[in-house]
Write an enzyme that holds these catalytic residues in place. Sequence first.
Site, PDB file in Angstrom:
ATOM      1  CG  ASP A  22      -2.066   0.838   1.168  1.00  0.00           C
ATOM      2  OD1 ASP A  22      -2.456   1.626   0.034  1.00  0.00           O
ATOM      3  OD2 ASP A  22      -2.548   1.283   2.254  1.00  0.00           O
ATOM      4  CG  ASN A  70      -7.663  -2.600  -5.713  1.00  0.00           C
ATOM      5  OD1 ASN A  70      -6.657  -3.431  -5.481  1.00  0.00           O
ATOM      6  ND2 ASN A  70      -7.905  -1.507  -4.925  1.00  0.00           N
TER       7      ASN A  70
END
Length: 250
Positions: A22, A70
């Site tokens: 991330d 996502n």
Amino acid sequence: MTEDRIHIEPGKLPRHVAIIMDGNGRWARQRGQMRTFGHAAGAETAKKIVEEARRIGIRYLTLYTFSTENWNRPPEEVEAIMQLLSKKLDKEKDNLIENKIRLTVVGDLAGLSRELQRKFKDLFEQTGRNYEMTLALALNYGGRNEVVHAVNRILTEKVNFVTGCEITEKEFEKYLYSAHLPDVDLLIRTGGELRISNFLLWKAAYAELYFTPTFWPDFDEHCFHKALADYQKRERRYGKTGEQIENEKS
Ligand code: FPP
């Protein structure tokens, strides 16, 4: 790497390391760049960490590359990540073969483009017998989806199951996308958030968690060693007491 080397005990390595990569977007924004610039830098980091994991002898490495959630990102960003992935698969194919790394995917491959599916199929064939390390890309992956998908597979395959028949944990695991992977020992998340974000919910049940504020593109070999050294200091009890663990050692 400018900082001092960190000692890693070769005999106490985690067998399976899983990483939530991330911070690509924030890393790029800090530099006044588009988020996709961060993903490209993140892909370079992924390559470095795969090489380092292979070098030190980690047997299984899973990278959270694209989650089921996502897909909700702007279409241009989704497209850029898919293109980056496609390019990297072409570029790294020979490296994977040379370094005897088996490439696998956890997640629903059918949701990806035909071109990507074809590339993965080819790579599975070319690397399937490699034994030094398994690199699993979590793609179109969600932990809850994995469990529900497993349940549906069981319902389809075992239509003749007598009502009242029980399924064991061991049997259930065989239906997961991650069936070919052992339990996660160490779960690393970069980028400062303190969440699991639907990653490997079943396989990470007993994972040691390691969070770092470092954005993924800045996560280098030294950061990786720090996470491994931290893991090696922990006592894994699996529900037992500290005394029981000590007695088992002696
Ligand atoms: C998280 O950062 C990253 C992703 C959702 C994509 C991960 C993809 C890569 C690292 C590139 C491709 C990888 C391989 C293995 C070829 P973010 O965008 O959520 O960052 P932010 O939290 O700062 O917005």
